[in-house]
Motif scaffolding. Structure first.
Motif, PDB file in Angstrom:
ATOM      1  N   SER A 159      57.197  25.355-100.460  1.00  0.00           N
ATOM      2  CA  SER A 159      58.325  25.291-101.386  1.00  0.00           C
ATOM      3  C   SER A 159      57.866  24.935-102.797  1.00  0.00           C
ATOM      4  O   SER A 159      57.091  23.996-102.994  1.00  0.00           O
ATOM      5  CB  SER A 159      59.349  24.261-100.906  1.00  0.00           C
ATOM      6  OG  SER A 159      60.358  24.067-101.873  1.00  0.00           O
ATOM      7  N   ARG A 160      58.397  25.675-103.783  1.00  0.00           N
ATOM      8  CA  ARG A 160      58.099  25.388-105.197  1.00  0.00           C
ATOM      9  C   ARG A 160      58.884  24.186-105.713  1.00  0.00           C
ATOM     10  O   ARG A 160      58.692  23.766-106.852  1.00  0.00           O
ATOM     11  CB  ARG A 160      58.420  26.606-106.063  1.00  0.00           C
ATOM     12  CG  ARG A 160      57.467  27.772-105.886  1.00  0.00           C
ATOM     13  CD  ARG A 160      57.656  28.813-106.986  1.00  0.00           C
ATOM     14  NE  ARG A 160      57.429  28.229-108.296  1.00  0.00           N
ATOM     15  CZ  ARG A 160      58.387  27.956-109.175  1.00  0.00           C
ATOM     16  NH1 ARG A 160      59.664  28.207-108.888  1.00  0.00           N
ATOM     17  NH2 ARG A 160      58.088  27.437-110.357  1.00  0.00           N
ATOM     18  N   THR A 161      59.754  23.644-104.882  1.00  0.00           N
ATOM     19  CA  THR A 161      60.509  22.457-105.291  1.00  0.00           C
ATOM     20  C   THR A 161      59.577  21.281-105.526  1.00  0.00           C
ATOM     21  O   THR A 161      59.887  20.375-106.309  1.00  0.00           O
ATOM     22  CB  THR A 161      61.545  22.091-104.210  1.00  0.00           C
ATOM     23  OG1 THR A 161      62.246  23.273-103.813  1.00  0.00           O
ATOM     24  CG2 THR A 161      62.551  21.081-104.719  1.00  0.00           C
ATOM     25  N   TRP A 162      58.426  21.301-104.876  1.00  0.00           N
ATOM     26  CA  TRP A 162      57.461  20.204-104.987  1.00  0.00           C
ATOM     27  C   TRP A 162      56.611  20.322-106.250  1.00  0.00           C
ATOM     28  O   TRP A 162      56.404  21.416-106.785  1.00  0.00           O
ATOM     29  CB  TRP A 162      56.522  20.203-103.774  1.00  0.00           C
ATOM     30  CG  TRP A 162      57.172  19.837-102.489  1.00  0.00           C
ATOM     31  CD1 TRP A 162      57.739  20.681-101.580  1.00  0.00           C
ATOM     32  CD2 TRP A 162      57.307  18.522-101.935  1.00  0.00           C
ATOM     33  NE1 TRP A 162      58.220  19.982-100.504  1.00  0.00           N
ATOM     34  CE2 TRP A 162      57.965  18.650-100.694  1.00  0.00           C
ATOM     35  CE3 TRP A 162      56.924  17.251-102.377  1.00  0.00           C
ATOM     36  CZ2 TRP A 162      58.268  17.557 -99.887  1.00  0.00           C
ATOM     37  CZ3 TRP A 162      57.218  16.159-101.573  1.00  0.00           C
ATOM     38  CH2 TRP A 162      57.880  16.316-100.343  1.00  0.00           C
ATOM     39  N   LEU A 163      56.103  19.196-106.711  1.00  0.00           N
ATOM     40  CA  LEU A 163      55.086  19.118-107.761  1.00  0.00           C
ATOM     41  C   LEU A 163      55.494  19.861-109.028  1.00  0.00           C
ATOM     42  O   LEU A 163      54.706  20.618-109.618  1.00  0.00           O
ATOM     43  CB  LEU A 163      53.748  19.647-107.226  1.00  0.00           C
ATOM     44  CG  LEU A 163      53.154  18.849-106.052  1.00  0.00           C
ATOM     45  CD1 LEU A 163      51.962  19.571-105.457  1.00  0.00           C
ATOM     46  CD2 LEU A 163      52.760  17.443-106.499  1.00  0.00           C
ATOM     47  N   GLY A 218      57.250  22.378-109.517  1.00  0.00           N
ATOM     48  CA  GLY A 218      57.262  23.837-109.431  1.00  0.00           C
ATOM     49  C   GLY A 218      55.964  24.437-108.945  1.00  0.00           C
ATOM     50  O   GLY A 218      55.891  25.641-108.672  1.00  0.00           O
ATOM     51  N   TYR A 219      54.916  23.624-108.817  1.00  0.00           N
ATOM     52  CA  TYR A 219      53.623  24.144-108.374  1.00  0.00           C
ATOM     53  C   TYR A 219      53.586  24.457-106.871  1.00  0.00           C
ATOM     54  O   TYR A 219      52.757  25.230-106.411  1.00  0.00           O
ATOM     55  CB  TYR A 219      52.505  23.162-108.735  1.00  0.00           C
ATOM     56  CG  TYR A 219      51.834  23.499-110.048  1.00  0.00           C
ATOM     57  CD1 TYR A 219      50.678  24.256-110.084  1.00  0.00           C
ATOM     58  CD2 TYR A 219      52.384  23.073-111.248  1.00  0.00           C
ATOM     59  CE1 TYR A 219      50.069  24.576-111.287  1.00  0.00           C
ATOM     60  CE2 TYR A 219      51.789  23.385-112.464  1.00  0.00           C
ATOM     61  CZ  TYR A 219      50.631  24.146-112.483  1.00  0.00           C
ATOM     62  OH  TYR A 219      50.035  24.465-113.675  1.00  0.00           O
ATOM     63  N   GLY A 220      54.483  23.834-106.112  1.00  0.00           N
ATOM     64  CA  GLY A 220      54.575  24.146-104.684  1.00  0.00           C
ATOM     65  C   GLY A 220      53.676  23.286-103.815  1.00  0.00           C
ATOM     66  O   GLY A 220      52.610  22.822-104.254  1.00  0.00           O
ATOM     67  N   TYR A 221      54.117  23.094-102.560  1.00  0.00           N
ATOM     68  CA  TYR A 221      53.393  22.228-101.627  1.00  0.00           C
ATOM     69  C   TYR A 221      53.761  22.637-100.196  1.00  0.00           C
ATOM     70  O   TYR A 221      54.941  22.844 -99.897  1.00  0.00           O
ATOM     71  CB  TYR A 221      53.793  20.774-101.886  1.00  0.00           C
ATOM     72  CG  TYR A 221      52.865  19.719-101.340  1.00  0.00           C
ATOM     73  CD1 TYR A 221      51.515  19.720-101.653  1.00  0.00           C
ATOM     74  CD2 TYR A 221      53.362  18.688-100.542  1.00  0.00           C
ATOM     75  CE1 TYR A 221      50.673  18.721-101.176  1.00  0.00           C
ATOM     76  CE2 TYR A 221      52.526  17.684-100.065  1.00  0.00           C
ATOM     77  CZ  TYR A 221      51.176  17.702-100.387  1.00  0.00           C
ATOM     78  OH  TYR A 221      50.344  16.717 -99.919  1.00  0.00           O
ATOM     79  N   PRO A 222      52.778  22.766 -99.295  1.00  0.00           N
ATOM     80  CA  PRO A 222      53.058  23.268 -97.938  1.00  0.00           C
ATOM     81  C   PRO A 222      53.449  22.169 -96.945  1.00  0.00           C
ATOM     82  O   PRO A 222      52.955  22.129 -95.819  1.00  0.00           O
ATOM     83  CB  PRO A 222      51.727  23.914 -97.544  1.00  0.00           C
ATOM     84  CG  PRO A 222      50.712  23.046 -98.213  1.00  0.00           C
ATOM     85  CD  PRO A 222      51.324  22.604 -99.514  1.00  0.00           C
ATOM     86  N   THR A 223      54.352  21.283 -97.347  1.00  0.00           N
ATOM     87  CA  THR A 223      54.750  20.163 -96.483  1.00  0.00           C
ATOM     88  C   THR A 223      55.236  20.644 -95.125  1.00  0.00           C
ATOM     89  O   THR A 223      54.861  20.094 -94.085  1.00  0.00           O
ATOM     90  CB  THR A 223      55.861  19.339 -97.157  1.00  0.00           C
ATOM     91  OG1 THR A 223      55.476  19.022 -98.479  1.00  0.00           O
ATOM     92  CG2 THR A 223      56.128  18.062 -96.384  1.00  0.00           C
ATOM     93  N   SER A 269      59.354  14.777-107.491  1.00  0.00           N
ATOM     94  CA  SER A 269      58.703  15.864-106.749  1.00  0.00           C
ATOM     95  C   SER A 269      57.198  15.664-106.619  1.00  0.00           C
ATOM     96  O   SER A 269      56.532  16.401-105.895  1.00  0.00           O
ATOM     97  CB  SER A 269      58.984  17.208-107.425  1.00  0.00           C
ATOM     98  OG  SER A 269      58.342  17.284-108.689  1.00  0.00           O
ATOM     99  N   TYR A 270      56.656  14.660-107.338  1.00  0.00           N
ATOM    100  CA  TYR A 270      55.227  14.369-107.261  1.00  0.00           C
ATOM    101  C   TYR A 270      54.920  13.260-106.249  1.00  0.00           C
ATOM    102  O   TYR A 270      53.756  12.859-106.100  1.00  0.00           O
ATOM    103  CB  TYR A 270      54.692  13.969-108.636  1.00  0.00           C
ATOM    104  CG  TYR A 270      54.696  15.110-109.636  1.00  0.00           C
ATOM    105  CD1 TYR A 270      53.625  15.993-109.713  1.00  0.00           C
ATOM    106  CD2 TYR A 270      55.783  15.307-110.477  1.00  0.00           C
ATOM    107  CE1 TYR A 270      53.632  17.036-110.627  1.00  0.00           C
ATOM    108  CE2 TYR A 270      55.808  16.348-111.393  1.00  0.00           C
ATOM    109  CZ  TYR A 270      54.724  17.222-111.459  1.00  0.00           C
ATOM    110  OH  TYR A 270      54.749  18.257-112.355  1.00  0.00           O
ATOM    111  N   ALA A 271      55.939  12.776-105.551  1.00  0.00           N
ATOM    112  CA  ALA A 271      55.750  11.697-104.570  1.00  0.00           C
ATOM    113  C   ALA A 271      55.231  12.284-103.260  1.00  0.00           C
ATOM    114  O   ALA A 271      55.982  12.524-102.315  1.00  0.00           O
ATOM    115  CB  ALA A 271      57.065  10.954-104.342  1.00  0.00           C
TER     116      ALA A 271
END
Length: 609
Positions: free
Chosen positions: A114-118, A120-125, A476-478
């Motif tokens: 999701s690009r919601t993370w970081l 807008g950079y995205g994270y595969p949580t 979103s950086y947490a």
């Protein structure tokens, strides 16, 4: 009565519908509130309808329902405060909810990266941290609840689930409603579980704890009930392990290790024909039921170099994070804190007064020579697990000299073993109560209620010095220890990166649209060029022009890069596309659970007939 109730439903529904229409026109904030009330009303009506339809069942099982409801309400007392206290991992899990919500609004299901993370950079949580049950919180969010209230609703859901499962399993094992109730109460109010929920905000861990009693029931049926059906045991073990695995990997890892040791210790029973068939069938069904999570997880874990899977030669030193034995009896110490070597900075780490009292009494019975085999077994297992979770266990020495222990130290904090330990202690306490006099049961019940009262008091006293979360925007950086970032990177590195797309060469870029899994730009290139997108490169990103032609996409440092030909003038869209195999895995797992539900329904129907 039912006709009058139906007319009442229609009138209330019309009033709320008209209110929704007018509020949507004149005030969006009022609309959001009324929308939440509307769905709350539907839930209440549905709940009342269920009561009317299942009145005979409710009347027949009134005592059990009262027991379960009591535990559910008692364990949920801290939620009836305004807002919520800032737990250690709270921002991370609120962000997980927000990322699911954003994906659903964009028509994406299930979400993977999701690009919601970081920013807008995205994270595969969602690939590494199963979030199937979190869709319940996301649904509440979509209905109109704030992210905090949606999260509180999720805790209520888990508390209810935990109470139902615990009572069911203990009732099946001990065949005594009172013992099952006291065991459920002790497990629900144990200090470690409450700290997980309200202090650590360890969503995965406290959710997994709801399913641990199912594993205990499966093991009990396999090793202690001769006439038990191996097929049912296999299904129970498979589904319970699948739910734990897709909720919290570390808990599943610890349970597997403990189960393997238990099976070896009891090798005579383990290698019976029925138990061999049970284990083989359960492994097969576990894989099928978990396939939707297993396939993406394995695909990424073995194909991408991330912080979580980096082959580091560093020795994991976790012994200082073990529990001090003194803490096991610090029942009234402060709940809030961290995992520190200084006890004054530590959070409360103990199974709680009820379970520890049961252990002390069992040790006393053993010293007197009056303990039977089951008491001895459960006591020994409890003591061993507590020892391993303590700072006395030589974790650092074993990690330094034995590769396997260095890998086992992936649990990060030895006190995490308390989660499984509490289940064993609950079984021990329940077994002791099963042949105890009535007044002992009343004393244990009272102590369990007192323990939640002490916890709530400390929670309220410390609530003001933490950071209540009322805001809709979540950090979103947490991302904690940044386990799923490319190797060597942290969230701070991402924060310092350019958050706009740009060309390496001559030309211009204009941002057009951003969604949860895609980003679109208008690009004008005056030469053969490279477009750098504000996206972390993970497998399965694709780039297309407005004609649907796929462009060359590759990794440039940590970013997604797209080759742009000379003279290009138009839209470029970079989108994360779920592989076909992953979708097939999801369908297979879904069909498995549908098949189990149908079989369960038919089985109950046959029993009635």
């Amino acid at each position: 009565m039912k006709k009058r109730f139906g007319l009442f439903q229609i009138i209330i529904l019309l009033i709320i519908t008209i209110s929704l229409i007018f509020s949507r026109i004149y005030a969006s904030s009022i609309y959001s509130v009324l929308k939440s009330l509307f769905f709350l009303y539907l839930f209440i009506i549905f709940f009342i309808d269920i009561i009317l339809i299942r009145l005979d069942f409710i009347t027949k099982n009134r005592d059990k329902i009262v027991f379960i409801s009591s535990v559910f309400l008692i364990t949920s007392i801290p939620l009836f405060l305004k807002g919520i206290s800032e737990g250690q991992d709270l921002q991370f899990h609120l962000m997980r909810i927000e990322s699911i919500v954003a994906a659903i609004r964009d028509g994406v299901f299930p979400i993977r990266v999701s690009r919601t993370w970081l920013g807008g950079y995205g994270y595969p949580t969602s690939i590494f941290y199963g979030d199937a049950l979190l869709y319940f919180a996301a649904l509440l969010r979509l209905i109109g609840f704030s992210v905090v209230n949606a999260y509180k609703g999720y805790i209520l859901f888990v508390n209810l689930l935990s109470a139902i499962i615990s009572f069911y399993c203990l009732d099946k094992i001990f065949k005594d409603d009172k013992v099952a109730f006291l065991g459920t109460l002790a497990y629900g109010t144990c200090s470690y579980r409450l700290v997980n929920i309200f202090v650590r905000a360890a969503v995965g861990e406290y959710t997994a704890m709801a399913f641990l009693p199912l594993v205990a029931l499966a093991v009990y049926e396999m090793y202690y009930i001769k006439e038990s059906e191996w097929k049912k045991n296999a299904l129970l073990l498979a589904i319970s392990m699948s739910l734990i695995f897709t909720t919290h990997l570390l808990t599943a890892f610890m349970v597997c290790i403990i189960l393997a040791v238990y099976a070896l210790v009891n090798y005579k029973k383990t290698f019976s024909v029925d138990n061999i068939k049970t284990y083989i069938a359960s492994i097969f069904m576990f894989v099928i039921s978990s396939l939707y999570f297993l396939v993406p997880f394995i695909s990424y874990y073995f194909s991408t170099e991330l912080n979580i899977n980096s082959d580091s030669s560093e020795i994991n030193e976790i012994q200082d994070h073990g529990i001090y034995l003194t803490q096991l009896f610090a029942f009234f110490s402060k709940s809030f804190g961290i995992s520190s070597e200084f006890v004054t900075e530590r959070m409360q780490l103990t199974p709680g007064i009820v379970l520890m009292l049961a252990l002390v009494y069992a040790l006393y019975k053993m010293a007197q020579g009056k303990a039977d085999l089951k008491v001895k077994e459960l006591t020994i297992y409890s003591v061993i697990l507590i020892f391993i979770s303590s700072n006395l266990f030589p974790w650092d020495y074993l990690c330094e000299h034995f590769y396997v222990f260095n890998k086992l130290a992936v649990i990060q904090f030895p006190w995490r073993i308390l989660g499984v330990t509490t289940v064993v202690l609950t079984l021990l306490m329940s077994y002791l109560l099963s042949y105890s006099q009535e007044h002992y049961k009343k004393v244990m019940g009272l102590l369990a209620f007192m323990s939640i009262c002490f916890f709530v008091s400390d929670y309220c006293n410390n609530f003001s010095i933490t950071y209540p979360v009322y805001k809709e925007s979540v950090d979103s950086y947490a991302i904690g220890w940044a386990e799923y970032l490319p190797y060597g990177f942290t969230s701070a590195d991402i924060q310092n990166m350019d958050d706009e797309p740009y060309l390496k060469g001559s030309g211009s870029v204009e941002l057009l649209e951003e969604e949860s899994v895609s980003i679109s730009v208008n690009c004008v290139s005056n030469e053969d060029n490279v477009l750098i997108m504000p996206l972390i490169y993970y497998p399965n990103y694709h780039a297309y022009d407005e004609g649907g032609n796929e462009l060359v996409l590759y990794q440039d440092g940590i970013n997604v890069a797209v080759e742009v030909p000379n003279g290009f003038n138009g839209m470029i869209r970079v989108i994360y596309k779920t592989p076909f195999l992953w979708n097939i895995a999801l369908i297979i797992s879904a069909l498995f659970y549908v098949g189990v539900a149908i079989s369960f329904y038919r089985g109950r129907k046959d029993v009635k007939n």
